[in-house]
Design a protein around this motif. Structure first.
Motif, PDB file in Angstrom:
ATOM      1  N   THR A  82      -1.247  -3.559  -6.383  1.00  0.00           N
ATOM      2  CA  THR A  82      -0.303  -3.250  -5.304  1.00  0.00           C
ATOM      3  C   THR A  82       1.072  -2.942  -5.902  1.00  0.00           C
ATOM      4  OG1 THR A  82       0.424  -5.547  -5.053  1.00  0.00           O
ATOM      5  CG2 THR A  82      -1.505  -4.860  -3.749  1.00  0.00           C
ATOM      6  N   VAL A  83       1.943  -2.411  -5.080  1.00  0.00           N
ATOM      7  CA  VAL A  83       3.321  -2.174  -5.522  1.00  0.00           C
ATOM      8  C   VAL A  83       3.929  -3.493  -5.975  1.00  0.00           C
ATOM      9  CG1 VAL A  83       5.613  -1.375  -4.820  1.00  0.00           C
ATOM     10  CG2 VAL A  83       3.573  -0.174  -3.984  1.00  0.00           C
ATOM     11  N   LEU A 135       2.278   3.409  -9.642  1.00  0.00           N
ATOM     12  CA  LEU A 135       3.140   3.145  -8.490  1.00  0.00           C
ATOM     13  C   LEU A 135       2.879   4.120  -7.347  1.00  0.00           C
ATOM     14  CD1 LEU A 135       6.656   2.241  -9.956  1.00  0.00           C
ATOM     15  CD2 LEU A 135       5.253   0.843  -8.433  1.00  0.00           C
ATOM     16  N   ALA A 138      -0.323   3.156  -5.609  1.00  0.00           N
ATOM     17  CA  ALA A 138      -0.113   1.937  -4.819  1.00  0.00           C
ATOM     18  C   ALA A 138       0.714   2.237  -3.576  1.00  0.00           C
ATOM     19  CB  ALA A 138       0.567   0.868  -5.671  1.00  0.00           C
ATOM     20  N   MET A 139       1.689   3.119  -3.682  1.00  0.00           N
ATOM     21  CA  MET A 139       2.518   3.452  -2.523  1.00  0.00           C
ATOM     22  C   MET A 139       1.742   4.273  -1.494  1.00  0.00           C
ATOM     23  SD  MET A 139       6.353   3.920  -3.837  1.00  0.00           S
ATOM     24  CE  MET A 139       7.204   2.525  -4.545  1.00  0.00           C
ATOM     25  N   PRO A 147       5.668   8.964  -1.579  1.00  0.00           N
ATOM     26  CA  PRO A 147       5.353   8.016  -2.644  1.00  0.00           C
ATOM     27  C   PRO A 147       5.982   8.360  -3.998  1.00  0.00           C
ATOM     28  CG  PRO A 147       3.416   9.304  -2.058  1.00  0.00           C
ATOM     29  CD  PRO A 147       4.471   9.633  -1.055  1.00  0.00           C
ATOM     30  N   ALA A 151       8.517   5.849  -5.643  1.00  0.00           N
ATOM     31  CA  ALA A 151       8.060   5.281  -6.919  1.00  0.00           C
ATOM     32  C   ALA A 151       9.126   5.463  -7.994  1.00  0.00           C
ATOM     33  CB  ALA A 151       6.740   5.925  -7.342  1.00  0.00           C
ATOM     34  N   VAL A 186      10.481  -5.652  -2.239  1.00  0.00           N
ATOM     35  CA  VAL A 186       9.180  -5.002  -2.428  1.00  0.00           C
ATOM     36  C   VAL A 186       8.168  -5.555  -1.436  1.00  0.00           C
ATOM     37  CG1 VAL A 186       7.237  -4.752  -4.051  1.00  0.00           C
ATOM     38  CG2 VAL A 186       9.588  -4.358  -4.826  1.00  0.00           C
ATOM     39  N   TYR A 190       6.596  -3.016   1.073  1.00  0.00           N
ATOM     40  CA  TYR A 190       5.257  -2.551   0.711  1.00  0.00           C
ATOM     41  C   TYR A 190       4.145  -3.582   0.910  1.00  0.00           C
ATOM     42  CZ  TYR A 190       8.385   0.632  -1.743  1.00  0.00           C
ATOM     43  OH  TYR A 190       9.399   1.502  -2.046  1.00  0.00           O
TER      44      TYR A 190
END
Length: 194
Positions: A82-83, A135, A138-139, A147, A151, A186, A190
């Motif tokens: 994940t982020v 990143l 994950a985004m 993203p 990122a 974060v 996210y």
């Protein structure tokens, strides 16, 4: 009787000395001669392992990249990271052989070295490109509309943290506060888990 070191082991040991020179004295202190002295060998013997300055730089960045990837795998991070996982990983820093942290001393020196060594710039950009892609993926999974842009923004924040709160920096005492604030941001933006 002392068992001779294998060429690969000796090469890694020499690279550890290079990393220590950069982290402790700054990138401008690293030269083939200074590395030979620190390694306890003659310049010709060093050039057996690294024929040119470029060979040394490629190997140096390569060992750093290998250590980052090994640490990434040891923490069980993969394409499903994940982020939050990625942010926490980057804030925690990675230690290289000899317990040198990438975050506080080495990365700022490598960033500075990029300005005078185009090869180092190219090699480090490859590491960052891979990190950026993790990143971005994950985004996307977190449903972010832009993203790539987010990122890059988050990567800038994470990488810049050590410049202000790293060991020996003016705001070092605030490091835990900054780390917590970044991770809270974060998590709020996210999520903490997939």
């Amino acid at each position: 009787m002392e068992v001779p070191k294998m060429a690969g082991e000796r090469k890694l040991e020499i690279l550890q000395f290079a990393i220590e020179i950069i982290a402790d004295e700054g990138y401008s202190s690293l030269s083939m001669r200074s590395l030979a002295r620190a390694s306890g060998m003659k310049l010709g013997a060093l050039q057996y392992h690294f024929r040119t300055w470029e060979d040394l730089l490629r190997s140096l960045v390569g060992v750093i990249e290998s250590e980052i990837k090994a640490e990434w795998r040891s923490q069980g991070l993969d394409e499903d990271a994940t982020v939050y996982d990625i942010a926490a990983f980057m804030l925690d820093g990675t230690s290289l052989p000899g317990e040198i942290s990438l975050g506080d001393k080495l990365w700022p020196q490598l960033w500075a070295m990029e300005e005078v060594e185009p090869l180092v710039a190219d090699l480090l950009e490859e590491i960052y490109a891979e990190y950026l892609q993790y990143l971005v993926v994950a985004m996307k999974k977190a449903g972010i509309e832009s993203p790539q842009g987010e990122a890059l923004c988050l990567m800038s924040l994470l990488e810049g943290e050590s410049l202000f709160t790293g060991e020996g920096r003016r705001w070092e005492k605030d490091r835990a506060l900054v780390r917590g604030t970044i991770l809270e941001f974060v998590e709020n933006r996210y999520g903490a888990t997939a």
